[in-house]
Scaffold this motif. Structure first.
Motif, short mmCIF file in Angstrom:
data_model
loop_
_atom_site.label_atom_id
_atom_site.label_comp_id
_atom_site.label_asym_id
_atom_site.label_seq_id
_atom_site.Cartn_x
_atom_site.Cartn_y
_atom_site.Cartn_z
N ASP A 70 0.95 -1.29 0.02
CA ASP A 70 0.09 0.24 0.10
C ASP A 70 1.13 1.38 0.20
O ASP A 70 -0.03 1.79 -0.76
CB ASP A 70 -0.94 0.30 1.26
CG ASP A 70 -1.43 -1.31 0.92
OD1 ASP A 70 -2.41 -1.02 -0.12
OD2 ASP A 70 -2.87 -1.54 1.94
N ILE A 71 1.62 1.37 0.92
CA ILE A 71 3.05 2.79 0.94
C ILE A 71 3.56 2.71 -0.77
O ILE A 71 2.99 3.39 -0.93
CB ILE A 71 3.75 2.01 1.30
CG1 ILE A 71 3.33 2.35 3.23
CG2 ILE A 71 5.37 3.26 1.82
CD1 ILE A 71 4.97 2.19 4.26
N CYS A 72 4.02 1.34 -1.19
CA CYS A 72 4.67 1.98 -1.95
C CYS A 72 3.71 2.40 -3.70
O CYS A 72 3.63 2.60 -4.18
CB CYS A 72 5.47 0.12 -2.48
SG CYS A 72 6.67 -0.06 -1.97
N PHE A 73 2.66 1.51 -3.70
CA PHE A 73 1.19 1.36 -4.56
C PHE A 73 1.18 3.14 -4.38
O PHE A 73 0.77 3.44 -5.59
CB PHE A 73 0.04 0.79 -3.77
CG PHE A 73 -1.20 1.08 -4.97
CD1 PHE A 73 -1.22 0.21 -6.48
CD2 PHE A 73 -2.20 0.65 -4.30
CE1 PHE A 73 -2.61 1.34 -6.82
CE2 PHE A 73 -3.59 0.71 -4.93
CZ PHE A 73 -3.52 0.66 -6.59
N THR A 74 0.27 3.42 -3.49
CA THR A 74 0.48 5.12 -2.95
C THR A 74 1.86 6.18 -3.23
O THR A 74 1.16 7.70 -4.33
CB THR A 74 -0.07 5.37 -2.04
OG1 THR A 74 -0.94 4.44 -1.04
CG2 THR A 74 -0.93 7.18 -1.59
N SER A 75 2.39 5.38 -3.56
CA SER A 75 3.82 6.61 -3.87
C SER A 75 4.21 6.28 -5.07
O SER A 75 5.14 7.71 -5.58
CB SER A 75 5.07 6.07 -3.66
OG SER A 75 5.02 6.26 -1.46
N THR A 76 3.25 5.51 -5.95
CA THR A 76 3.68 6.00 -7.09
C THR A 76 2.64 7.11 -8.57
O THR A 76 2.87 7.28 -8.98
CB THR A 76 2.90 4.40 -7.88
OG1 THR A 76 2.07 4.26 -7.79
CG2 THR A 76 3.87 2.71 -7.51
#
Length: 312
Positions: A70-76
């Motif tokens: 989720d952190i990586c998903f939003t950070s994209t």
């Protein structure tokens, strides 16, 4: 007249959520706040699970990986949008757009597959409690995680490589706040029939099969719970699934909305608004959903904060 090669394109224009200048500070504050809450909340979940030995179970193993995803998903998507708003520049380079699209598909797919694996974990825990530790052993958990990564990496790489064969005639405007594959293909000058076939076929498989798996798991779970005579045990069994079921409903509900709006002939910003739900809101709410009704997680977080206070 032949279509110009895609290398002529130097950048795309991300139209974002609104052209209203007065709304830009509000959007900046809103999305920055949601992003910080998402990153902080999910990092706390990961930290709590790592630091607490009693949370070293399959359920929390997958939850920690979901939080990382989720952190990586939003950070994209969100940081680039915030930078564009601050600089009053809606452009994104061709290479940057493809890179964003590639990583977005990886983590969107991982979110989907991890939710499916977590549903299977709950099915085994409730329907086969005596064999839970044998079935959900560390080897199987690692294998399921590795398989999820391999599927998402392969699918995303395939789609990204196929976009390289697509030609664009000029700088194009994307009615979205990030580079979404369906919107990019609609702006192409060359034929995208093969891309569309692969997109809808593979997306259908990665969307429908996991959803069927989740529905089958929960149908068996509900049937098993209804057979429990004790009301206390029924409530406990339902409570272990409630958080996951809430996240699944939010994720798939928003995803269905995006899918229906992306199928229109003329792209609009309605799809981008629907995308906010599953790209930003759902990852932000996950930490709250998984901790508010979970005594183990609340206790672990309390001890994390306590250790942090004493160490100062």
């Amino acid at each position: 007249m032949e279509t110009e090669n895609q290398t002529v394109i130097s950048k795309f224009i991300l139209l974002g959520l609104s052209d209203d200048v007065d709304l830009q500070p509000l959007l900046t504050g809103l999305f920055l706040s949601m992003y910080l809450v998402c990153v902080t909340g999910n990092l706390l979940i990961i930290l709590a699970i790592i630091s607490e030995s009693n949370l070293h179970t399959p359920m929390y193993f997958f939850l920690s990986n979901l939080s990382f995803t989720d952190i990586c998903f939003t950070s994209t998507t969100v940081p680039k949008m915030l930078v564009n708003i601050q600089k009053q520049n809606k452009g994104i380079t061709y290479e940057g757009c493809l890179t964003q699209m590639y990583f977005f598909m990886i983590f969107a797919g991982l979110d989907n597959l991890l939710l499916t694996v977590m549903a299977y974990d709950r099915f085994v825990a409730i329907c086969h409690p005596l064999h839970y530790t044998v079935i959900m052993n560390p080897h199987l958990c690692g294998l399921l995680l590795l398989l999820s990564w391999l599927i998402c990496l392969t699918y995303s790489l395939l789609q990204s490589l196929m976009v390289l064969r697509v030609s664009f005639c000029k700088e194009t405007e994307i009615p979205h706040f990030f580079c979404e594959l369906t919107q990019i293909l609609k702006l192409a000058c060359s034929d995208t029939l093969v891309n569309d076939i692969v997109l809808y076929f593979v997306t259908g498989l990665l969307g429908i099969i996991p959803l069927i798996g989740i529905l089958l798991s929960y149908s068996r779970i509900i049937f098993s719970i209804m057979g429990i005579s004790s009301s206390g045990k029924k409530y406990k069994a339902f409570s272990t699934c409630g958080s996951h079921l809430s996240v699944v409903s939010l994720f798939y509900g928003a995803g269905l909305g995006v899918y229906l709006t992306s199928g229109t002939a003329h792209p609009s910003r309605k799809g981008s608004i629907a995308s906010v739900i599953y790209t930003v809101v759902t990852p932000m709410l996950n930490p709250f959903i998984y901790t508010l009704r979970n005594r183990d997680m609340k206790g672990a977080l309390r001890r994390v904060f306590t250790r942090g206070t004493y160490s100062q």
